[in-house]
Design a protein around this motif. Structure first.
Motif, PDB file in Angstrom:
ATOM      1  N   TYR A 175       0.861  -1.183   0.000  1.00 32.42           N
ATOM      2  CA  TYR A 175       0.000   0.000   0.000  1.00 32.42           C
ATOM      3  C   TYR A 175       0.894   1.228   0.000  1.00 32.42           C
ATOM      4  N   GLU A 176       0.888   1.960  -1.113  1.00 33.30           N
ATOM      5  CA  GLU A 176       1.800   3.085  -1.302  1.00 33.30           C
ATOM      6  C   GLU A 176       1.065   4.270  -1.887  1.00 33.30           C
ATOM      7  N   GLN A 177       1.220   5.423  -1.258  1.00 34.18           N
ATOM      8  CA  GLN A 177       0.636   6.678  -1.747  1.00 34.18           C
ATOM      9  C   GLN A 177      -0.858   6.526  -2.048  1.00 34.18           C
ATOM     10  N   GLY A 178      -1.549   5.866  -1.132  1.00 33.26           N
ATOM     11  CA  GLY A 178      -2.998   5.765  -1.231  1.00 33.26           C
ATOM     12  C   GLY A 178      -3.519   4.726  -2.197  1.00 33.26           C
ATOM     13  N   GLY A 179      -2.656   3.818  -2.685  1.00 27.92           N
ATOM     14  CA  GLY A 179      -3.098   2.793  -3.620  1.00 27.92           C
ATOM     15  C   GLY A 179      -2.315   1.503  -3.447  1.00 27.92           C
ATOM     16  N   TRP A 180      -2.797   0.446  -4.084  1.00 28.82           N
ATOM     17  CA  TRP A 180      -2.192  -0.871  -3.980  1.00 28.82           C
ATOM     18  C   TRP A 180      -1.279  -1.147  -5.174  1.00 28.82           C
ATOM     19  N   ARG A 181      -0.128  -1.729  -4.899  1.00 25.05           N
ATOM     20  CA  ARG A 181       0.779  -2.172  -5.957  1.00 25.05           C
ATOM     21  C   ARG A 181       0.979  -3.681  -5.825  1.00 25.05           C
ATOM     22  N   PHE A 182       0.602  -4.413  -6.865  1.00 24.02           N
ATOM     23  CA  PHE A 182       0.717  -5.868  -6.870  1.00 24.02           C
ATOM     24  C   PHE A 182       2.182  -6.275  -7.016  1.00 24.02           C
ATOM     25  N   ASP A 183       2.594  -7.287  -6.252  1.00 16.20           N
ATOM     26  CA  ASP A 183       3.985  -7.734  -6.265  1.00 16.20           C
ATOM     27  C   ASP A 183       4.147  -8.838  -7.310  1.00 16.20           C
ATOM     28  N   GLU A 184       4.562  -8.475  -8.501  1.00 19.76           N
ATOM     29  CA  GLU A 184       4.765  -9.447  -9.576  1.00 19.76           C
ATOM     30  C   GLU A 184       5.954 -10.362  -9.284  1.00 19.76           C
ATOM     31  N   GLY A 185       6.897  -9.873  -8.495  1.00 21.59           N
ATOM     32  CA  GLY A 185       8.044 -10.700  -8.131  1.00 21.59           C
ATOM     33  C   GLY A 185       7.633 -11.946  -7.362  1.00 21.59           C
ATOM     34  N   TRP A 186       6.568 -11.822  -6.581  1.00 24.70           N
ATOM     35  CA  TRP A 186       6.064 -12.976  -5.831  1.00 24.70           C
ATOM     36  C   TRP A 186       5.532 -14.048  -6.780  1.00 24.70           C
ATOM     37  N   VAL A 187       4.834 -13.633  -7.823  1.00 20.83           N
ATOM     38  CA  VAL A 187       4.308 -14.573  -8.811  1.00 20.83           C
ATOM     39  C   VAL A 187       5.458 -15.335  -9.476  1.00 20.83           C
ATOM     40  N   THR A 188       6.491 -14.606  -9.879  1.00 23.11           N
ATOM     41  CA  THR A 188       7.655 -15.230 -10.505  1.00 23.11           C
ATOM     42  C   THR A 188       8.318 -16.221  -9.563  1.00 23.11           C
ATOM     43  N   HIS A 189       8.441 -15.830  -8.308  1.00 22.70           N
ATOM     44  CA  HIS A 189       9.059 -16.685  -7.295  1.00 22.70           C
ATOM     45  C   HIS A 189       8.286 -17.990  -7.130  1.00 22.70           C
ATOM     46  N   VAL A 190       6.962 -17.901  -7.002  1.00 22.97           N
ATOM     47  CA  VAL A 190       6.141 -19.094  -6.772  1.00 22.97           C
ATOM     48  C   VAL A 190       6.226 -20.049  -7.961  1.00 22.97           C
ATOM     49  N   LYS A 191       6.159 -19.513  -9.165  1.00 25.43           N
ATOM     50  CA  LYS A 191       6.238 -20.363 -10.357  1.00 25.43           C
ATOM     51  C   LYS A 191       7.593 -21.068 -10.445  1.00 25.43           C
ATOM     52  N   ARG A 192       8.631 -20.378 -10.020  1.00 25.59           N
ATOM     53  CA  ARG A 192       9.969 -20.982 -10.083  1.00 25.59           C
ATOM     54  C   ARG A 192      10.141 -22.082  -9.041  1.00 25.59           C
ATOM     55  N   VAL A 193       9.637 -21.847  -7.833  1.00 27.64           N
ATOM     56  CA  VAL A 193       9.863 -22.784  -6.731  1.00 27.64           C
ATOM     57  C   VAL A 193       8.893 -23.972  -6.786  1.00 27.64           C
ATOM     58  N   SER A 194       7.702 -23.777  -7.352  1.00 26.49           N
ATOM     59  CA  SER A 194       6.691 -24.848  -7.416  1.00 26.49           C
ATOM     60  C   SER A 194       6.306 -25.119  -8.873  1.00 26.49           C
ATOM     61  N   PRO A 195       7.226 -25.673  -9.661  1.00 23.19           N
ATOM     62  CA  PRO A 195       6.974 -25.801 -11.100  1.00 23.19           C
ATOM     63  C   PRO A 195       5.863 -26.783 -11.459  1.00 23.19           C
ATOM     64  N   ARG A 196       5.531 -27.726 -10.578  1.00 26.73           N
ATOM     65  CA  ARG A 196       4.493 -28.708 -10.903  1.00 26.73           C
ATOM     66  C   ARG A 196       3.089 -28.226 -10.529  1.00 26.73           C
ATOM     67  N   TRP A 197       2.999 -27.054  -9.931  1.00 27.78           N
ATOM     68  CA  TRP A 197       1.682 -26.553  -9.514  1.00 27.78           C
ATOM     69  C   TRP A 197       0.776 -26.380 -10.722  1.00 27.78           C
ATOM     70  N   ASP A 198      -0.479 -26.835 -10.591  1.00 29.97           N
ATOM     71  CA  ASP A 198      -1.450 -26.720 -11.684  1.00 29.97           C
ATOM     72  C   ASP A 198      -2.854 -26.760 -11.082  1.00 29.97           C
ATOM     73  N   ALA A 199      -3.462 -25.595 -10.903  1.00 28.05           N
ATOM     74  CA  ALA A 199      -4.790 -25.518 -10.276  1.00 28.05           C
ATOM     75  C   ALA A 199      -5.839 -26.273 -11.086  1.00 28.05           C
ATOM     76  N   ALA A 200      -5.751 -26.190 -12.412  1.00 28.49           N
ATOM     77  CA  ALA A 200      -6.747 -26.850 -13.261  1.00 28.49           C
ATOM     78  C   ALA A 200      -6.687 -28.363 -13.104  1.00 28.49           C
ATOM     79  N   ARG A 201      -5.498 -28.914 -13.014  1.00 26.61           N
ATOM     80  CA  ARG A 201      -5.376 -30.363 -12.861  1.00 26.61           C
ATOM     81  C   ARG A 201      -5.822 -30.828 -11.477  1.00 26.61           C
ATOM     82  N   ILE A 202      -5.618 -29.994 -10.463  1.00 24.86           N
ATOM     83  CA  ILE A 202      -6.118 -30.330  -9.129  1.00 24.86           C
ATOM     84  C   ILE A 202      -7.648 -30.352  -9.145  1.00 24.86           C
TER      85      ILE A 202
END
Length: 268
Positions: free
Chosen positions: A76-103
């Protein structure tokens, strides 16, 4: 760096069956501002529901929002939200077999679960309502279909107010615990400098991960038992159980968060 992280529903927010202290939220807002604390909300709520809570209860905006049970991070910065895209990249790298559709396909025929609405789902979160009185049977069935196949964790919790079983499939790198570890590392804080407050089943991971844990006085009985069991095996684990004997506060909800923050020296 002092980080105070807290769950929202029935932890910071007084929305359970217990009577909260009047003025506790205003006190929380004032103390976190006075003591220059980095505030992190760690919640199962999505962004819209978090903003609803901020308006309804008058809690301050956090510096960081870990939402959707740890699968999204926003600043939360200057009255608005900024999404952390780095977190998305991190999760995809660390959990490569993740697949919500297949679950979703894997558990499609499991009796006793119902997929939650689209607003409660995202690329890293596949969630269901569960018939709580059958949860042992259902979870055993799900384990045989899913466990270990998708770099996943399976998190079950019970909403005692709505009387609902809640089931979340998450990447093993995108939980409340791992998201809080990611935030702490970003801000250069060691785990011992981070206080995490919780009340229910999906708080078990951050409460037993090496942060300074706080269980508010109204915490779920099973969660209390589980945390104490882990403490018996690991005496170095820090967990504080709010008693309601701090500053005239009763220890429920926001008051328990404040009590825990005083206990660990976040508030002097």
């Amino acid at each position: 760096m002092k980080i105070l992280a807290t769950d929202l529903d029935r932890t910071l927010l007084p929305n359970g069956k217990w009577e909260g202290d009047g003025g506790a939220i205003e006190l929380f807002n004032a103390l976190t501002e006075k003591h220059d604390v980095l505030v992190v909300y760690v919640t199962g709520r999505n962004l819209k529901l978090t903003e609803d809570a901020i308006r309804e209860y008058g809690v301050r905006h956090p510096h960081v929002l870990i939402g959707d049970v740890g699968t999204t991070i926003r600043k939360y910065e200057q009255g608005g939200w900024r999404f952390d895209e780095g977190w998305v990249t991190h999760v995809k790298r660390v959990s490569p077999r993740w697949d919500a559709a297949r679950i979703k396909e894997a558990v499609f025929d499991v009796d006793g679960i119902k997929e939650q609405g689209s607003e409660h789902l995202n690329q890293f979160k596949q969630s269901y309502y569960v018939e709580h009185d059958r949860n042992d049977e259902i979870l055993k069935r799900i384990d045989t279909l899913v466990k270990g196949r998708f770099d996943e964790v399976i998190v079950y919790s019970f909403d005692s107010v709505d009387n609902k079983g809640l089931l979340d499939f998450l990447p093993n790198s995108a939980t409340k615990q791992t998201a809080l570890e990611y935030v702490a590392e970003e801000f250069g804080a060691e785990k011992g400098q981070v206080v995490f407050c919780g009340d229910s089943g999906n708080d078990i991971f951050p409460l037993t991960a090496g942060f300074c844990g706080v269980l508010v006085k109204n915490a779920d009985e099973q969660l209390v038992k589980n945390v104490k069991a882990v403490m018996d095996k690991n005496p170095n684990l820090k967990a504080y159980f709010a008693r309601g004997d701090c500053k005239g506060l009763n220890g429920y909800y926001t008051s328990g968060v404040i009590e825990g923050a005083y206990h660990y020296g976040i508030f002097q």
